[in-house]
Design an enzyme around this catalytic site. Sequence first.
Site, short mmCIF file in Angstrom:
data_model
loop_
_atom_site.label_atom_id
_atom_site.label_comp_id
_atom_site.label_asym_id
_atom_site.label_seq_id
_atom_site.Cartn_x
_atom_site.Cartn_y
_atom_site.Cartn_z
N GLY A 71 1.62 25.64 37.77
CA GLY A 71 0.65 26.59 38.30
C GLY A 71 -0.42 25.92 39.15
O GLY A 71 -0.83 26.46 40.18
N ALA A 201 6.23 27.77 34.48
CA ALA A 201 7.27 27.98 33.46
C ALA A 201 6.78 27.78 32.03
O ALA A 201 7.26 28.45 31.11
CB ALA A 201 8.44 27.02 33.73
N HIS A 202 5.81 26.86 31.84
CA HIS A 202 5.49 26.54 30.44
C HIS A 202 4.68 27.62 29.73
O HIS A 202 4.46 27.55 28.52
CB HIS A 202 4.80 25.16 30.33
CG HIS A 202 3.37 25.13 30.78
ND1 HIS A 202 2.32 25.22 29.89
CD2 HIS A 202 2.80 25.00 32.01
CE1 HIS A 202 1.17 25.12 30.56
NE2 HIS A 202 1.44 25.00 31.84
N THR A 238 12.86 15.39 45.91
CA THR A 238 14.07 15.87 45.24
C THR A 238 13.71 16.90 44.17
O THR A 238 12.86 16.63 43.30
CB THR A 238 14.83 14.69 44.61
OG1 THR A 238 15.13 13.77 45.64
CG2 THR A 238 16.11 15.14 43.92
N CYS A 330 -7.96 23.75 30.06
CA CYS A 330 -8.35 22.71 30.99
C CYS A 330 -9.85 22.41 30.86
O CYS A 330 -10.29 21.32 31.16
CB CYS A 330 -8.06 23.14 32.42
SG CYS A 330 -6.41 23.78 32.60
C1 PLP Z 1 -4.58 31.39 35.29
C2 PLP Z 1 -4.04 30.01 35.34
N1 PLP Z 1 -3.80 29.44 36.53
C3 PLP Z 1 -3.30 28.20 36.64
C4 PLP Z 1 -3.02 27.45 35.53
C5 PLP Z 1 -2.45 26.07 35.68
O1 PLP Z 1 -1.08 26.10 35.39
P1 PLP Z 1 -0.29 24.73 35.01
O2 PLP Z 1 -0.74 24.37 33.64
O3 PLP Z 1 1.15 25.12 35.07
O4 PLP Z 1 -0.66 23.73 36.03
C6 PLP Z 1 -3.27 27.99 34.26
C7 PLP Z 1 -3.04 27.19 33.03
O5 PLP Z 1 -3.67 27.40 32.03
C8 PLP Z 1 -3.78 29.31 34.16
O6 PLP Z 1 -4.00 29.87 32.98
#
Ligand code: PLP
Length: 387
Positions: A71, A201-202, A238, A330
Amino acid sequence: MSKIYLDFAATTPCDPRVVDVMKDYWNRKFGNPSSIHSYGREARAALDESREIISSAINAHPSEIYFVSGGTEADNCALKGLAAEMMKHGKNHIITSAIEHPAILETCSYLEKHGFKVTYLPVDGNGCTDPENIRREITGKTGLISIMHVNNEIGVINPLEEISRITKAQDIIFHTDAVQSFGKIPVDVNQLGVDSLSISAHKIYGPKGIGAVYLRRGASIEKLIHGGGQERGRRAGTESVPLAAGFAEAVKLIAEHKTQSSNLISSLRDKCEILLGERFPQIIINSKRDNAVPHILNFSFDSSKIEIDGEAILYNLDLAGIAVTSGSACGSGTLKPSPVLLAMGKDESTARASIRISFGRITENEEIKEFIERLSEIVSRIGKKRM
Ligand SMILES: Cc1ncc(COP(=O)(O)O)c(C=O)c1O
């Protein structure tokens, strides 16, 4: 003491069926999808099929899907690539909201250092972006609007269809971060009217390390990763066929779980909200049931009624075997109050005393009851009632 995981908005376990599908592509079918021999063709076929499955889940065309690492990369690539393109047309104004994920906010702050002007829109008391505020901020220089579909901390759903009516009428590119909505509520790029969208995906029981950008055909974007011609020249490197195949399998499984798991999760959420209200009169529910995804429930302890810190609750819950989060994953580890809750008008202490729990396919009723019991013990031990 059994552990309880209530943090499915941070990440989900990989479904065993997803792991099974990926297995073959790590060693037996290991070809490079760019190779023209049979190994390569086999890998290419798997990659194409994955793209097909993912695109059809959001009502897009396979050629509109670009695989990226997740993401965060999807948001970075989309925003930076679209911004660079709009600059060529003399536009340098971007509109976003104050409660976007750091993947958007930090990218915007980077763009501000490179000649762009960014407007960060306020949200209402429920965390929602008002389309009228967007309309008011548009100028002749506005080229890109980025508003998330579902917020990761409180689960609020934004009115993307209404926003896209505005962007279409003014020929402005509309990006949405759909990382928290995809797999939870319907995501149809045509119905939503978005030009660009990020998924990961996660968050949907798929593997970590892969996500995708949807980019509407005809939309121009500057490439950010230079190298070979992979992903139609837009993202060199790749491709990871095992991860793409796992992502696609996770997407297939969404349909299987849709009705059963969303009903179950809604009822768990409701039960949890009721139990929280009964046990803790000091609680404010920040996720409004009628306009939020069911899998996220965010609440705060009202600072006018109780003195308690969210980080301390989190730490004690962890010791008690329960995984939840305060704010986004995060942002955790910092002592700052959640910017999302501040933007919704909460005072600093209340924002600091907030908890996000998020439910998944495997969450059970008993786990919710146990969570309330353990939380109750912690609150009575570390909370100080205000007179
Ligand atoms: C709304 C949102 N955007 C972006 C992300 C980032 O995604 P990724 O963890 O796959 O980098 C997150 C992850 O918590 C999210 O909740």
